[in-house]
Design a protein around this motif. Structure first.
Motif, PDB file in Angstrom:
ATOM      1  N   THR A   1       0.839  -1.200   0.000  1.00 46.90           N
ATOM      2  CA  THR A   1       0.000   0.000   0.000  1.00 46.90           C
ATOM      3  C   THR A   1       0.873   1.248   0.000  1.00 46.90           C
ATOM      4  O   THR A   1       0.620   2.204  -0.734  1.00 46.90           O
ATOM      5  CB  THR A   1      -0.916   0.011   1.236  1.00 46.90           C
TER       6      THR A   1
ATOM      7  N   ARG B   1       3.838   1.530  -1.117  1.00 42.93           N
ATOM      8  CA  ARG B   1       4.485   1.667  -2.426  1.00 42.93           C
ATOM      9  C   ARG B   1       3.542   2.278  -3.452  1.00 42.93           C
ATOM     10  O   ARG B   1       3.936   3.089  -4.276  1.00 42.93           O
ATOM     11  CB  ARG B   1       4.912   0.276  -2.911  1.00 42.93           C
ATOM     12  N   MET B   2       2.279   1.859  -3.390  1.00 46.00           N
ATOM     13  CA  MET B   2       1.298   2.441  -4.315  1.00 46.00           C
ATOM     14  C   MET B   2       1.149   3.926  -4.044  1.00 46.00           C
ATOM     15  O   MET B   2       1.121   4.740  -4.959  1.00 46.00           O
ATOM     16  CB  MET B   2      -0.075   1.814  -4.078  1.00 46.00           C
ATOM     17  N   LEU B   3       1.041   4.276  -2.762  1.00 45.43           N
ATOM     18  CA  LEU B   3       0.731   5.654  -2.405  1.00 45.43           C
ATOM     19  C   LEU B   3       1.915   6.575  -2.614  1.00 45.43           C
ATOM     20  O   LEU B   3       1.752   7.763  -2.857  1.00 45.43           O
ATOM     21  CB  LEU B   3       0.262   5.716  -0.949  1.00 45.43           C
TER      22      LEU B   3
END
Lengths: 461, 102
Positions: B91, B93-95
């Protein structure tokens, strides 16, 4: 007493961080901090569970717990950091399956300690049942998205078979709760049946629906955790589990809505039936192909360009190339935007994450409802590896399986260039009449390759 | 029927929590832009990793002589940790990519 109080305080803080974290995840500005806050609460709850109790615990057990956590952290961290961003949906599915498996194993281990209470046994059975389904279902979803298992596999009358398996599983669960047999054999049988049902449940569902399935299984695992909370009277497990169960359900419904389908339609329906009705409708038209230099000319002299990214963009890893093209065109005075369909890619928001990775400006990504009225004033639409989300059959052809799904109205633009590998249909397995539209030109080949060629042509102008 | 009412009586606080949490969950998700659905799903995925607490409790209760039980408990803790750590890190890394460029 004192340790108990501290433990409860830790769980209380954890529960609050879960709620605050989830709330902050809902806005782009605070999302990252929200995730960290929830992670902090989780760490606190875990440490409190290990240390704040009055039980005599052998060193061996402590060693095993720490070894397990260290081992899990190392692997989890490694996988999460290493896997490419295009593989994210399956990664979420994989981690979800791990949580489900944990819930199932807890049930297997605790059963014999609680055979004197039908309430506790009911919680154990429910957690085991849901956890197992979530585990095996998530693994199948993971394999499907991974490409290991491509085609939806359908036994004849699979719906009947699945319902029989489900009923047998539920009957066995009820039997165990009522009779509470001392031998765990029945529980093992339940475990096996639930695993089987998880497989049978996901196997017939087409790849296009995997995001919905993953979201659904995500809320299942939340439920399984909540049953664990009931079993142990553990507030952190209960609040975290119910929160995810409820939020996950809403998210699932939001996704099915974006595809204009119902949940039962996804689970029992025949979407992705290759060879279904939509076929044969479009064989009349001809397909016009275009070369990169003509495409470059069209783009270079346009005022407004809209890029429609799809899963093909992710597969070709073309997000950086498309960003380069966008910046190049902008520097030449072309107004470029991205049209984001809610279910483009393999997960809602998949395209946003992918384009954000390539540093595309957040403001350039426009949601479907906002971009659709603008297509009339768009000179060129560049469709990169998207298919079903621009298929006019969703509007025009009541016999099409995707009829009624809101789409991006790219056919209203003056020109459409479609970057595509071949004429193969998209994930829903249906033909796309957009490709036969006189406004449409096809640029065949690998998306990244084609975009790079266009960039070079534009640079030379 | 009596057993059911007994159940309600014994667990009334927890039942209240469940009901309230359901509303909180609905409320938290309802107004989220589609852009954030994937990170949100991933974040929720990490949060249900709280099930690891159950796995740790199993280990703490376990008879240290029960090697088969310890082995399965060990696996449960490893898998639960995978869910928690993998979930939060992915999460994040996505953000990380959503950073606004100024």
């Amino acid at each position: 007493m004192e340790t108990q109080g501290l433990l409860n305080l830790a769980y209380l803080i954890a529960a609050v961080t879960f709620m605050v974290g989830m709330k902050m995840l809902g806005s782009p500005k605070t999302a990252r901090k929200g995730n960290l806050i929830a992670a902090f609460g989780m760490g606190l709850a875990i440490l409190a569970t290990i240390f704040l109790h009055d039980k005599e615990v052998s060193t061996l057990v402590y060693t095993l717990i720490f070894a397990a956590i260290a081992f899990g952290t190392a692997i989890g961290w490694y996988i999460a950091v290493k896997v490419e961003m295009t593989k994210m949906p399956e990664l979420v599915s994989f981690f979800n399956g791990m949580g489900g498996a944990t819930a199932a194993l807890i049930g297997l281990l605790e059963y014999q300690h609680y055979t004197d209470s039908s309430y506790k046994i009911a919680m154990i059975v429910a957690g085991l049942l849901i956890g197992s389904i979530s585990f095996s279902g998530s693994m199948i979803a993971w394999a499907k998205l991974n490409g290991t298992m491509r085609k939806p596999l359908r036994l004849p009358s699979y719906n009947v078979i699945n319902i029989v398996i489900l009923l047998a599983t539920l009957a066995l669960a009820v039997f165990i709760i009522i009779n509470r047999p001392d031998s765990p054999v029945y529980l093992y049988a339940l475990f096996a049946l639930a695993l089987l049902y998880g497989v049978m449940f996901v196997v017939p569902i087409g790849g296009a629906d995997m995001p919905v399935v993953i979201s659904l299984l995500n809320s299942f695992t939340g439920l399984a955790a909540a049953f664990g909370g009931f079993l142990y009277d553990n507030m952190a497990m209960l609040t975290g589990g119910v929160l995810v169960g409820s939020a996950g359900t809403i998210l699932t419904i939001a996704m099915t809505k974006a595809m204009n389908r119902s949940l039962s339609n996804v689970i029992f329906g025949a979407f992705g039936d290759t060879g279904g009705s939509g076929e044969g409708k479009t064989s009349g038209g001809t397909v016009k192909s275009i070369n990169p230099s003509d495409a470059a000319i069209l783009l270079n002299y346009a005022n407004n360009v809209v890029i429609v990214p799809g899963y093909g963009l992710a597969v070709a890893q073309a997000q950086h190339a498309i960003h380069e093209l966008e910046e190049l065109l902008e520097s030449k005075g072309v107004n470029v935007k991205y049209a984001i369909h809610p279910v483009a890619g393999r997960m809602p928001g998949h395209m946003n994450v992918l384009l954000a990775e390539a540093n595309v400006d957040y403001d350039k990504l426009v949601d479907m409802d906002d971009i659709n009225p603008q297509f009339k004033n768009t000179d060129v639409v560049l469709v990169v590896g998207a298919n079903d989300v621009v298929n006019p059959a969703a509007k025009n052809d009541p016999s099409s399986p995707i009829y009624g799904m809101p789409i991006l109205n790219v056919d209203e633009a003056k020109n459409v260039i479609v970057l595509k590998r071949s004429m193969k249909p998209g994930y829903a397995g249906i033909e796309n009449e957009l490709f036969y539209n006189p406004k449409t030109s096809m640029l065949f080949g690998d998306a990244k390759d084609s975009i790079t060629k266009i960039i070079n042509e534009v640079k030379n102008m | 029927m009596e057993a059911f009412l007994q159940f309600i009586n014994d667990n009334i606080e927890m039942i209240y929590i469940v009901v309230l949490m359901i509303f909180v969950g609905i409320e938290l998700i309802s107004h989220v832009p589609a852009v954030l659905h994937t990170p949100l799903m991933s974040g929720a995925n990490a949060i249900h990793g709280v099930v690891i607490i159950g796995a740790i409790l199993v280990m703490l209760h376990m008879d240290p002589e029960n090697y088969a039980g310890l082995a399965i408990g060990f696996i449960a803790v490893v898998l639960g940790t995978l869910n928690v750590v993998g979930g939060f890190v992915v999460t994040d890394r996505m953000l990380e990519m959503f950073k606004t460029r100024k």
